[in-house]
Design a protein around this motif. Structure first.
Motif, PDB file in Angstrom:
ATOM      1  N   ARG A  89       0.826  -1.222   0.000  1.00  0.00           N
ATOM      2  CA  ARG A  89       0.000   0.000   0.000  1.00  0.00           C
ATOM      3  C   ARG A  89       0.853   1.262   0.000  1.00  0.00           C
ATOM      4  O   ARG A  89       0.357   2.356  -0.210  1.00  0.00           O
ATOM      5  N   GLY A  90       2.135   1.137   0.301  1.00  0.00           N
ATOM      6  CA  GLY A  90       2.982   2.331   0.359  1.00  0.00           C
ATOM      7  C   GLY A  90       4.224   2.053   1.187  1.00  0.00           C
ATOM      8  O   GLY A  90       4.439   0.927   1.654  1.00  0.00           O
ATOM      9  N   THR A  91       5.035   3.078   1.358  1.00  0.00           N
ATOM     10  CA  THR A  91       6.288   2.921   2.094  1.00  0.00           C
ATOM     11  C   THR A  91       6.052   2.348   3.492  1.00  0.00           C
ATOM     12  O   THR A  91       6.776   1.459   3.945  1.00  0.00           O
ATOM     13  N   THR A  92       5.031   2.880   4.157  1.00  0.00           N
ATOM     14  CA  THR A  92       4.772   2.446   5.534  1.00  0.00           C
ATOM     15  C   THR A  92       4.515   0.948   5.578  1.00  0.00           C
ATOM     16  O   THR A  92       5.098   0.229   6.409  1.00  0.00           O
ATOM     17  N   GLU A 120      15.064   9.881  10.535  1.00  0.00           N
ATOM     18  CA  GLU A 120      14.053   9.007   9.932  1.00  0.00           C
ATOM     19  C   GLU A 120      12.632   9.510  10.153  1.00  0.00           C
ATOM     20  O   GLU A 120      12.300  10.089  11.186  1.00  0.00           O
ATOM     21  N   HIS A 121      11.801   9.220   9.179  1.00  0.00           N
ATOM     22  CA  HIS A 121      10.350   9.373   9.300  1.00  0.00           C
ATOM     23  C   HIS A 121       9.873   8.334  10.324  1.00  0.00           C
ATOM     24  O   HIS A 121      10.474   7.271  10.460  1.00  0.00           O
ATOM     25  N   HIS A 122       8.783   8.642  11.016  1.00  0.00           N
ATOM     26  CA  HIS A 122       8.277   7.686  12.015  1.00  0.00           C
ATOM     27  C   HIS A 122       8.023   6.302  11.412  1.00  0.00           C
ATOM     28  O   HIS A 122       8.107   5.288  12.115  1.00  0.00           O
ATOM     29  N   SER A 123       7.744   6.279  10.090  1.00  0.00           N
ATOM     30  CA  SER A 123       7.521   4.990   9.404  1.00  0.00           C
ATOM     31  C   SER A 123       8.751   4.102   9.390  1.00  0.00           C
ATOM     32  O   SER A 123       8.641   2.905   9.140  1.00  0.00           O
ATOM     33  N   ASN A 124       9.916   4.698   9.610  1.00  0.00           N
ATOM     34  CA  ASN A 124      11.138   3.886   9.640  1.00  0.00           C
ATOM     35  C   ASN A 124      11.718   3.842  11.062  1.00  0.00           C
ATOM     36  O   ASN A 124      12.899   3.586  11.247  1.00  0.00           O
ATOM     37  N   HIS A 166      16.800   7.377   2.056  1.00  0.00           N
ATOM     38  CA  HIS A 166      17.666   7.829   0.959  1.00  0.00           C
ATOM     39  C   HIS A 166      17.711   9.357   0.987  1.00  0.00           C
ATOM     40  O   HIS A 166      18.776   9.962   0.871  1.00  0.00           O
ATOM     41  N   ALA A 167      16.503   9.959   1.141  1.00  0.00           N
ATOM     42  CA  ALA A 167      16.420  11.422   1.278  1.00  0.00           C
ATOM     43  C   ALA A 167      15.474  11.739   2.426  1.00  0.00           C
ATOM     44  O   ALA A 167      14.439  11.091   2.575  1.00  0.00           O
ATOM     45  N   SER A 168      15.851  12.731   3.221  1.00  0.00           N
ATOM     46  CA  SER A 168      15.031  13.120   4.376  1.00  0.00           C
ATOM     47  C   SER A 168      13.856  13.982   3.933  1.00  0.00           C
ATOM     48  O   SER A 168      14.037  14.954   3.196  1.00  0.00           O
ATOM     49  N   ASN A 169      12.658  13.652   4.431  1.00  0.00           N
ATOM     50  CA  ASN A 169      11.471  14.427   4.046  1.00  0.00           C
ATOM     51  C   ASN A 169      11.442  15.795   4.726  1.00  0.00           C
ATOM     52  O   ASN A 169      10.738  16.685   4.291  1.00  0.00           O
ATOM     53  N   THR A 170      12.226  15.975   5.785  1.00  0.00           N
ATOM     54  CA  THR A 170      12.211  17.236   6.525  1.00  0.00           C
ATOM     55  C   THR A 170      13.401  18.118   6.162  1.00  0.00           C
ATOM     56  O   THR A 170      13.259  19.325   5.983  1.00  0.00           O
ATOM     57  N   VAL A 193      16.547   0.655   2.749  1.00  0.00           N
ATOM     58  CA  VAL A 193      16.508   2.072   2.405  1.00  0.00           C
ATOM     59  C   VAL A 193      15.055   2.516   2.242  1.00  0.00           C
ATOM     60  O   VAL A 193      14.285   1.873   1.515  1.00  0.00           O
ATOM     61  N   ASP A 194      14.702   3.585   2.941  1.00  0.00           N
ATOM     62  CA  ASP A 194      13.395   4.219   2.765  1.00  0.00           C
ATOM     63  C   ASP A 194      13.551   5.233   1.634  1.00  0.00           C
ATOM     64  O   ASP A 194      14.138   6.302   1.815  1.00  0.00           O
ATOM     65  N   GLY A 195      13.039   4.851   0.468  1.00  0.00           N
ATOM     66  CA  GLY A 195      13.217   5.693  -0.718  1.00  0.00           C
ATOM     67  C   GLY A 195      12.029   6.592  -1.018  1.00  0.00           C
ATOM     68  O   GLY A 195      11.931   7.133  -2.123  1.00  0.00           O
ATOM     69  N   ALA A 196      11.135   6.775  -0.019  1.00  0.00           N
ATOM     70  CA  ALA A 196       9.895   7.544  -0.266  1.00  0.00           C
ATOM     71  C   ALA A 196      10.174   8.908  -0.879  1.00  0.00           C
ATOM     72  O   ALA A 196       9.420   9.376  -1.729  1.00  0.00           O
ATOM     73  N   GLN A 197      11.272   9.548  -0.435  1.00  0.00           N
ATOM     74  CA  GLN A 197      11.550  10.913  -0.906  1.00  0.00           C
ATOM     75  C   GLN A 197      12.634  10.949  -1.975  1.00  0.00           C
ATOM     76  O   GLN A 197      13.172  12.013  -2.268  1.00  0.00           O
ATOM     77  N   ALA A 198      12.972   9.792  -2.523  1.00  0.00           N
ATOM     78  CA  ALA A 198      14.066   9.784  -3.506  1.00  0.00           C
ATOM     79  C   ALA A 198      13.609   9.432  -4.915  1.00  0.00           C
ATOM     80  O   ALA A 198      14.034  10.056  -5.889  1.00  0.00           O
ATOM     81  N   PHE A 216       9.202   2.342  -1.279  1.00  0.00           N
ATOM     82  CA  PHE A 216       8.689   3.655  -1.678  1.00  0.00           C
ATOM     83  C   PHE A 216       7.190   3.617  -1.953  1.00  0.00           C
ATOM     84  O   PHE A 216       6.584   2.545  -1.997  1.00  0.00           O
ATOM     85  N   SER A 217       6.606   4.830  -2.118  1.00  0.00           N
ATOM     86  CA  SER A 217       5.156   5.007  -2.270  1.00  0.00           C
ATOM     87  C   SER A 217       4.840   5.562  -3.654  1.00  0.00           C
ATOM     88  O   SER A 217       5.484   6.518  -4.102  1.00  0.00           O
ATOM     89  N   GLY A 218       3.783   5.030  -4.283  1.00  0.00           N
ATOM     90  CA  GLY A 218       3.369   5.540  -5.580  1.00  0.00           C
ATOM     91  C   GLY A 218       2.904   6.987  -5.545  1.00  0.00           C
ATOM     92  O   GLY A 218       3.177   7.768  -6.456  1.00  0.00           O
ATOM     93  N   HIS A 219       2.217   7.366  -4.455  1.00  0.00           N
ATOM     94  CA  HIS A 219       1.579   8.691  -4.465  1.00  0.00           C
ATOM     95  C   HIS A 219       2.577   9.834  -4.329  1.00  0.00           C
ATOM     96  O   HIS A 219       2.213  10.993  -4.541  1.00  0.00           O
ATOM     97  N   LYS A 220       3.830   9.533  -3.968  1.00  0.00           N
ATOM     98  CA  LYS A 220       4.848  10.593  -3.891  1.00  0.00           C
ATOM     99  C   LYS A 220       5.638  10.685  -5.190  1.00  0.00           C
ATOM    100  O   LYS A 220       6.602  11.435  -5.292  1.00  0.00           O
ATOM    101  N   MET A 221       5.254   9.880  -6.177  1.00  0.00           N
ATOM    102  CA  MET A 221       5.964   9.880  -7.468  1.00  0.00           C
ATOM    103  C   MET A 221       4.956   9.998  -8.612  1.00  0.00           C
ATOM    104  O   MET A 221       5.073   9.315  -9.615  1.00  0.00           O
TER     105      MET A 221
HETATM  106  N1  PLP Z   1       9.286   7.765   4.701  1.00  0.00           N
HETATM  107  C1  PLP Z   1       9.458   9.032   4.327  1.00  0.00           C
HETATM  108  C2  PLP Z   1      10.839   9.588   4.235  1.00  0.00           C
HETATM  109  C3  PLP Z   1       8.356   9.825   4.049  1.00  0.00           C
HETATM  110  O1  PLP Z   1       8.516  11.097   3.682  1.00  0.00           O
HETATM  111  C4  PLP Z   1       7.058   9.267   4.155  1.00  0.00           C
HETATM  112  C5  PLP Z   1       5.850  10.084   3.925  1.00  0.00           C
HETATM  113  O2  PLP Z   1       5.837  11.265   4.121  1.00  0.00           O
HETATM  114  C6  PLP Z   1       6.939   7.927   4.521  1.00  0.00           C
HETATM  115  C7  PLP Z   1       8.074   7.212   4.788  1.00  0.00           C
HETATM  116  C8  PLP Z   1       5.605   7.276   4.627  1.00  0.00           C
HETATM  117  O3  PLP Z   1       5.015   7.173   3.367  1.00  0.00           O
HETATM  118  P1  PLP Z   1       3.531   6.645   3.191  1.00  0.00           P
HETATM  119  O4  PLP Z   1       2.673   7.496   4.094  1.00  0.00           O
HETATM  120  O5  PLP Z   1       3.241   6.877   1.743  1.00  0.00           O
HETATM  121  O6  PLP Z   1       3.506   5.224   3.572  1.00  0.00           O
END
Ligand code: PLP
Length: 400
Positions: A89-92, A120-124, A166-170, A193-198, A216-221
């Motif tokens: 469903r996505g990176t998470t 890291e994002h809380h997802s990682n 891979h890349a920090s979202n913040t 590697v969390d590639g959500a932002q790469a 990684f997540s489809g909706h961020k690409m």
């Molecule tokens: N990891 C990073 C670096 C993110 O920026 C995000 C979403 O903002 C996620 C993980 C989680 O992605 P998702 O909510 O699409 O599962």
């Protein structure tokens, strides 16, 4: 060229509070090109069927389309095998899958440790805690650069995995993943590697990086929400147990015993979001039509321009000034609360994100409650940056 790209995104024509929308919340989710929107529409109008087990025409067409996108993803990230690509469903969900399954196979229950970066994002972070690991965060400098020497010192006999973005979202920092992988592998430790932002910002080649998992997540690409990818090296995936049980992931089921399907189906229990996977394929085609180099160059220009224009405003504080950055600008305006800045910008039609961006440890690191984050995509323009800068100039007196 840029106008051609913008024309493919109908939402960019929308007005918000009577102003032309300026959408700078791309790190949260990107907008979708017509090709993606139309593919979803076409799928549900004339192509909808459940995949894999059907004898009928629509099921065969949907299956071929779904499996075709798996091959597209394989090519996009340079995976050795298509069956190393698992749809989620996505990176998470991808990270939760690895955390749960990897822990069951490779954790020893004797104080298992996972090295993560401090950004890291809380997802990682949380999936590893749920899996029972103790986290060992790698510190980073004020500019947002990871301290690899400090990282080296964190390895010990309890280290089971390294998990880094891979890349920090913040902060926007692009981490030196190939170096991190080399370091970890020298200690016999695999790397996720969390590639959500790469993936939407640069060419990614998982074999060149050498990583073991890439999520990684489809909706961020530029693709639909509800679909993502977990890439894993075959050697590891074939050793790992299923994450969820149900249809499709089995080979044989009886009440006494179940055997599991081969890769990647072992990790794809239940009906996947077929239409969204097909939309993801169109998103990949969109990025490839622009070209990843052209896309990266456009975003780099925008980042440099926006950083320069914002820096000229009084009282702007940036968070994240690493030399290697994606197009993310996190900042504060004087001592104003980020939420106030975001709300006032919204009144002028400008969408930015405010808060901790699901990276509370980063906020703790700087001792701030949150930031204002403007994050760019390939369809953003210098003129939109000018609009944001003018808006900030207007709201600054209201904030002080
Ligand atoms: N990891 C990073 C670096 C993110 O920026 C995000 C979403 O903002 C996620 C993980 C989680 O992605 P998702 O909510 O699409 O599962």
């Amino acid at each position: 060229m840029l106008q051609d790209i913008r024309n493919q995104f109908p939402i960019l024509g929308v007005e918000v509070h009577g102003r032309q929308l300026v959408y700078f919340d791309n790190a949260a989710t990107t907008q979708k090109p017509l090709a993606v929107i139309e593919a979803l529409d076409a799928y549900y109008r004339s192509g909808n069927a459940n995949i894999h087990r059907g004898a009928h025409h629509l099921a065969a067409v949907a299956t071929e389309a779904y499996e075709g996108v798996r091959r597209q993803v394989q090519a996009l990230i340079g995976a050795r095998h298509a069956h190393e690509i698992v749809f989620t469903r996505g990176t998470t969900e991808s990270i939760n899958l690895v955390a749960s399954s990897f822990a069951r196979r490779y954790f020893k229950g004797d104080g298992d440790e996972v090295i993560v970066s401090g950004m890291e994002h809380h997802s990682n972070i949380v999936p590893w805690q749920l899996a029972g690991a103790t986290l060992r965060p790698v510190p980073f400098s004020d500019d947002g650069v990871l301290d690899l020497e400090a990282m080296e010192r964190l390895f010990n006999g309890h280290t089971r995995l390294v998990a880094v973005c891979h890349a920090s979202n913040t902060l926007g920092t692009v981490n030196p993943v190939a170096d991190i992988v080399a370091l970890a592998h020298a200690h016999g430790v695999p790397v996720l590697v969390d590639g959500a932002q790469a993936v939407s910002h640069m060419k990614v080649d998982v074999q060149a990086l050498g990583c073991d998992f890439y999520c990684f997540s489809g909706h961020k690409m530029y693709g639909p929400m509800g679909v993502g990818v977990m890439y894993g090296r075959e050697e590891l995936l074939s050793e790992m147990p299923p994450y969820q049980g149900g249809g499709e992931m089995i080979s044989e089921v009886s009440f006494e015993r179940t055997t599991y399907n081969e890769l990647p189906f072992k990790f794809e229990a239940g009906t996947p979001s077929v239409g969204d996977v097909i939309g993801l394929g169109k998103a990949i085609e969109f990025m490839q039509s622009v070209g990843m180099d052209a896309l990266a160059a456009q975003e780099a220009d925008l980042l440099a321009y926006a950083a320069e224009r914002l820096a000229a405003l009084p009282g702007i504080r940036f968070f994240g000034r690493a030399p290697q950055k994606t197009a993310v600008l996190s900042f504060l305006v004087g001592d104003s609360h980020p939420y106030d800045v975001g709300t006032l910008l919204d009144q002028m039609g400008i969408a930015v994100r405010t808060g901790h961006h699901c990276t509370q440890p980063v906020m703790d690191r700087y001792g701030i409650p949150g930031t204002v984050r403007a994050s760019f995509a390939v369809y953003n323009t210098r003129a939109e940056v000018d609009t944001m800068v003018s808006a900030l100039e207007r709201i600054m007196p209201m904030l002080q």
